[in-house]
Design a protein around this motif. Structure first.
Motif, PDB file in Angstrom:
ATOM      1  N   PRO A 141      -5.442  -2.181   6.417  1.00 43.09           N
ATOM      2  CA  PRO A 141      -4.139  -1.532   6.613  1.00 43.09           C
ATOM      3  C   PRO A 141      -3.405  -2.188   7.779  1.00 43.09           C
ATOM      4  O   PRO A 141      -3.997  -2.469   8.820  1.00 43.09           O
ATOM      5  CB  PRO A 141      -4.502  -0.087   6.962  1.00 43.09           C
ATOM      6  N   ALA A 142      -2.132  -2.451   7.589  1.00 41.75           N
ATOM      7  CA  ALA A 142      -1.311  -3.030   8.655  1.00 41.75           C
ATOM      8  C   ALA A 142      -0.804  -1.901   9.547  1.00 41.75           C
ATOM      9  O   ALA A 142      -0.836  -0.731   9.165  1.00 41.75           O
ATOM     10  CB  ALA A 142      -0.142  -3.798   8.054  1.00 41.75           C
ATOM     11  N   LEU A 143      -0.336  -2.257  10.713  1.00 42.43           N
ATOM     12  CA  LEU A 143       0.225  -1.264  11.613  1.00 42.43           C
ATOM     13  C   LEU A 143       1.447  -0.623  10.978  1.00 42.43           C
ATOM     14  O   LEU A 143       2.291  -1.305  10.386  1.00 42.43           O
ATOM     15  CB  LEU A 143       0.611  -1.914  12.936  1.00 42.43           C
ATOM     16  N   LEU A 199       1.809   2.844   2.957  1.00 42.46           N
ATOM     17  CA  LEU A 199       0.629   2.010   3.191  1.00 42.46           C
ATOM     18  C   LEU A 199       1.028   0.546   3.052  1.00 42.46           C
ATOM     19  O   LEU A 199       1.604   0.126   2.048  1.00 42.46           O
ATOM     20  CB  LEU A 199      -0.479   2.335   2.188  1.00 42.46           C
ATOM     21  N   LYS A 200       0.752  -0.203   4.076  1.00 40.84           N
ATOM     22  CA  LYS A 200       1.019  -1.637   4.091  1.00 40.84           C
ATOM     23  C   LYS A 200      -0.315  -2.310   4.375  1.00 40.84           C
ATOM     24  O   LYS A 200      -1.084  -1.858   5.230  1.00 40.84           O
ATOM     25  CB  LYS A 200       2.027  -1.965   5.190  1.00 40.84           C
ATOM     26  N   VAL A 201      -0.628  -3.379   3.635  1.00 42.46           N
ATOM     27  CA  VAL A 201      -1.904  -4.065   3.821  1.00 42.46           C
ATOM     28  C   VAL A 201      -1.678  -5.543   4.112  1.00 42.46           C
ATOM     29  O   VAL A 201      -0.652  -6.114   3.739  1.00 42.46           O
ATOM     30  CB  VAL A 201      -2.828  -3.926   2.584  1.00 42.46           C
ATOM     31  N   ASP A 202      -2.659  -6.108   4.784  1.00 40.13           N
ATOM     32  CA  ASP A 202      -2.687  -7.547   5.050  1.00 40.13           C
ATOM     33  C   ASP A 202      -3.925  -8.132   4.389  1.00 40.13           C
ATOM     34  O   ASP A 202      -5.015  -7.572   4.493  1.00 40.13           O
ATOM     35  CB  ASP A 202      -2.752  -7.821   6.556  1.00 40.13           C
ATOM     36  N   LYS A 234       1.706  -6.953   2.075  1.00 39.48           N
ATOM     37  CA  LYS A 234       2.208  -6.193   0.928  1.00 39.48           C
ATOM     38  C   LYS A 234       2.217  -4.695   1.214  1.00 39.48           C
ATOM     39  O   LYS A 234       1.340  -4.176   1.901  1.00 39.48           O
ATOM     40  CB  LYS A 234       1.327  -6.430  -0.308  1.00 39.48           C
ATOM     41  N   TYR A 235       3.208  -4.015   0.631  1.00 35.78           N
ATOM     42  CA  TYR A 235       3.194  -2.560   0.578  1.00 35.78           C
ATOM     43  C   TYR A 235       2.432  -2.160  -0.672  1.00 35.78           C
ATOM     44  O   TYR A 235       2.466  -2.865  -1.682  1.00 35.78           O
ATOM     45  CB  TYR A 235       4.610  -1.989   0.500  1.00 35.78           C
ATOM     46  N   VAL A 236       1.758  -1.026  -0.602  1.00 32.66           N
ATOM     47  CA  VAL A 236       0.960  -0.528  -1.717  1.00 32.66           C
ATOM     48  C   VAL A 236       1.628   0.718  -2.274  1.00 32.66           C
ATOM     49  O   VAL A 236       2.007   1.622  -1.528  1.00 32.66           O
ATOM     50  CB  VAL A 236      -0.470  -0.174  -1.247  1.00 32.66           C
TER      51      VAL A 236
END
Length: 158
Positions: free
Chosen positions: A101-103, A111-114, A130-132
């Motif tokens: 998960p990104a900040l 939810l944003k992931v790297d 990316k956003y999920v």
């Protein structure tokens, strides 16, 4: 001659039956053998986001400069506990690494992931932020936070 024809016909029929078997997804053994704690010691996603884990089949790509996406360049995204991902095509692992998960900011609670490929993995997936978005339990969308980047849509396989 009759024996030869019979053997030939029987071989063709048997090979045809074998080709009708359901194709199962078996992630590359490198991905299967990665320890759950390879990147993180415990769960990294909130309870509501745990449905990210599983095998996801890519069915559409949109966005980019033209807005029309690009050809499907992989078949499956596999996400394992705790934050392990892999991109699979033709039962071969193209890339693997950690997804985290990104900040998040106070104004954006999505939810944003790297994606960060492992140092031993090839680099395949370049657009790593990316956003999920979950649609029910069987659809996953990964979309870009900004301009002229690609968005990916998946259906759950497992």
């Amino acid at each position: 001659m009759i024996t030869f024809r019979f053997t030939l016909i029987l071989s063709i029929l048997l090979s045809g039956l074998n080709s009708c078997e359901k194709d199962t997804i078996e992630p590359h053994t490198t991905l299967q053998n990665l320890e759950t704690e390879k990147y993180f010691d415990s769960e990294i996603f909130t309870e509501s986001d745990l449905k990210i884990y599983g095998t996801w089949e890519l069915y559409a790509v949109s966005g980019g400069l033209s807005g029309s996406g690009h050809d499907l360049n992989f078949e499956y995204l596999v996400i394992k506990e705790y934050g392990i991902y892999g991109f699979v095509k033709n039962k071969s692992l193209l890339e693997y690494g950690k997804i985290s998960p990104a900040l998040q900011t106070a104004n954006d609670l999505r939810l944003k992931v790297d994606f960060e490929n492992d140092e031993k993995s090839n680099s395949f997936f370049i657009d790593t932020e990316k956003y999920v978005e979950f649609i029910g339990n069987d659809t996953l969308k990964l979309y870009s936070p900004c301009c002229d980047r690609y968005n990916y849509q998946f259906k759950r396989v497992e």
